[in-house]
Design a protein around this motif. Structure first.
Motif, PDB file in Angstrom:
ATOM      1  N   HIS A   1       0.914  -1.200   0.094  1.00 37.04           N
ATOM      2  CA  HIS A   1      -0.114   0.030  -0.158  1.00 37.04           C
ATOM      3  C   HIS A   1       0.761   1.225   0.097  1.00 37.04           C
ATOM      4  O   HIS A   1       0.699   2.096   0.931  1.00 37.04           O
ATOM      5  N   VAL A   2       1.759   1.384  -0.992  1.00 30.66           N
ATOM      6  CA  VAL A   2       2.914   2.316  -1.108  1.00 30.66           C
ATOM      7  C   VAL A   2       1.946   3.604  -1.637  1.00 30.66           C
ATOM      8  O   VAL A   2       0.903   3.595  -2.323  1.00 30.66           O
ATOM      9  N   ASP A   3       2.140   4.793  -1.091  1.00 31.12           N
ATOM     10  CA  ASP A   3       1.622   5.895  -1.347  1.00 31.12           C
ATOM     11  C   ASP A   3       2.149   6.924  -2.656  1.00 31.12           C
ATOM     12  O   ASP A   3       1.697   7.613  -3.253  1.00 31.12           O
ATOM     13  N   LEU A   4       3.680   6.608  -2.809  1.00 35.39           N
ATOM     14  CA  LEU A   4       4.358   7.258  -3.544  1.00 35.39           C
ATOM     15  C   LEU A   4       5.497   6.208  -3.943  1.00 35.39           C
ATOM     16  O   LEU A   4       6.153   5.701  -3.266  1.00 35.39           O
ATOM     17  N   LEU A   5       5.742   5.841  -5.264  1.00 31.41           N
ATOM     18  CA  LEU A   5       6.802   5.280  -5.943  1.00 31.41           C
ATOM     19  C   LEU A   5       7.818   6.218  -6.558  1.00 31.41           C
ATOM     20  O   LEU A   5       7.444   6.922  -7.551  1.00 31.41           O
ATOM     21  N   VAL A   6       9.038   6.102  -6.247  1.00 31.56           N
ATOM     22  CA  VAL A   6      10.035   6.849  -6.719  1.00 31.56           C
ATOM     23  C   VAL A   6      10.937   6.242  -7.583  1.00 31.56           C
ATOM     24  O   VAL A   6      11.583   4.994  -6.997  1.00 31.56           O
ATOM     25  N   VAL A   7      11.416   6.240  -8.785  1.00 31.54           N
ATOM     26  CA  VAL A   7      12.484   5.545  -9.607  1.00 31.54           C
ATOM     27  C   VAL A   7      13.409   6.411 -10.264  1.00 31.54           C
ATOM     28  O   VAL A   7      12.797   7.857 -10.703  1.00 31.54           O
ATOM     29  N   GLY A   8      14.451   6.079 -10.585  1.00 28.01           N
ATOM     30  CA  GLY A   8      15.326   6.845 -11.335  1.00 28.01           C
ATOM     31  C   GLY A   8      15.023   6.752 -13.038  1.00 28.01           C
ATOM     32  O   GLY A   8      14.509   5.530 -13.300  1.00 28.01           O
ATOM     33  N   SER A   9      15.615   7.609 -13.674  1.00 35.18           N
ATOM     34  CA  SER A   9      15.515   7.464 -15.195  1.00 35.18           C
ATOM     35  C   SER A   9      16.931   7.384 -15.590  1.00 35.18           C
ATOM     36  O   SER A   9      17.764   8.234 -15.317  1.00 35.18           O
ATOM     37  N   ARG A  10      17.307   6.317 -16.618  1.00 35.26           N
ATOM     38  CA  ARG A  10      18.646   6.243 -16.966  1.00 35.26           C
ATOM     39  C   ARG A  10      18.805   6.994 -18.511  1.00 35.26           C
ATOM     40  O   ARG A  10      19.881   7.412 -18.975  1.00 35.26           O
ATOM     41  N   GLY A  11      17.439   7.838 -18.910  1.00 37.29           N
ATOM     42  CA  GLY A  11      17.610   8.543 -19.853  1.00 37.29           C
ATOM     43  C   GLY A  11      17.676   7.754 -21.164  1.00 37.29           C
ATOM     44  O   GLY A  11      18.567   8.207 -22.229  1.00 37.29           O
ATOM     45  N   LEU A  12      17.207   6.566 -21.441  1.00 33.79           N
ATOM     46  CA  LEU A  12      17.146   5.752 -22.568  1.00 33.79           C
ATOM     47  C   LEU A  12      16.489   6.472 -23.754  1.00 33.79           C
ATOM     48  O   LEU A  12      15.290   7.142 -23.289  1.00 33.79           O
ATOM     49  N   GLY A  13      16.996   6.439 -25.038  1.00 33.47           N
ATOM     50  CA  GLY A  13      16.229   6.786 -26.071  1.00 33.47           C
ATOM     51  C   GLY A  13      15.213   6.037 -26.084  1.00 33.47           C
ATOM     52  O   GLY A  13      14.858   5.104 -25.775  1.00 33.47           O
ATOM     53  N   LYS A  14      14.241   6.372 -27.423  1.00 33.29           N
ATOM     54  CA  LYS A  14      13.144   5.662 -27.673  1.00 33.29           C
ATOM     55  C   LYS A  14      13.430   4.389 -28.109  1.00 33.29           C
ATOM     56  O   LYS A  14      12.681   3.361 -27.918  1.00 33.29           O
TER      57      LYS A  14
END
Length: 186
Positions: free
Chosen positions: A141-154
């Protein structure tokens, strides 16, 4: 006599008490934030961003005896890379040793949290990162999930898949994707 009745009515209306109402009950529940990490610098940047921007919510105030909201840091390891097997000794006997990657990552996480007096717990899961993170979000029951972005292209994202993109579409809570500055991703 009419004046006496009007005065009596006025006196009774000022003397009558309004029914007492209870003050509204405030439910104070602990908010749960989850940060997903891996070996990348971008995931640790996301964790540091959370620590810097949400530290007032997550700090443990020991003097007041109150605890802040809870930060859960999750690392998902692949079941295929969990153990390393190699020959040990004569006759080719095989020894199996657990990888220390998760322990090293979580040790670094806890050091970062302790430095800012952040109340945190760690969780190691095994399986596909995208699915396991979304399952943990729902079960805990998480209220906010935070993840990093590696900045992969499309193109890279379509071939390799993006954990942050998958979680943004499938997690059962709000998600914050933290993208590091250009000098960290290169």
């Amino acid at each position: 006599m009419a004046e006496d009745q009007a005065t009596a009515t006025l006196k009774t209306s000022t003397v009558e008490k309004q029914p007492e109402t209870e003050p509204p009950r405030v439910m104070t529940t602990t908010k749960r934030m989850m940060v997903a990490i891996d070996e990348s610098d971008s995931s640790f940047y996301a964790l540091q961003w959370v620590i810097d921007h949400f530290s007032s919510l997550l700090m443990t105030t020991e003097a007041a005896g109150a605890e802040g909201d809870l930060l859960t840091v999750v690392h998902v390891q692949s079941p295929f890379y969990h153990f390393a097997a190699f020959p040990a000794g004569p006759g080719g006997a095989t020894a199996v040793y657990a990888s220390t990657t998760s322990a090293a990552l979580l040790s670094r996480v806890l050091q970062m949290c302790r430095a800012k007096q952040i109340r945190a717990e760690t969780l190691v899961l095994e399986g596909d990162a995208k699915d396991m993170i979304c399952q943990a979000v729902e079960q805990m029951h998480v209220d906010l999930l935070v993840v990093g972005s590696r900045g992969l292209g499309k193109i890279k994202r379509s071939f390799l898949g993006s954990v942050s993109d998958y979680c943004a579409h499938h997690a059962k809570c709000p998600i914050l994707i933290v993208r590091p500055p250009k000098e960290i991703t290169s």
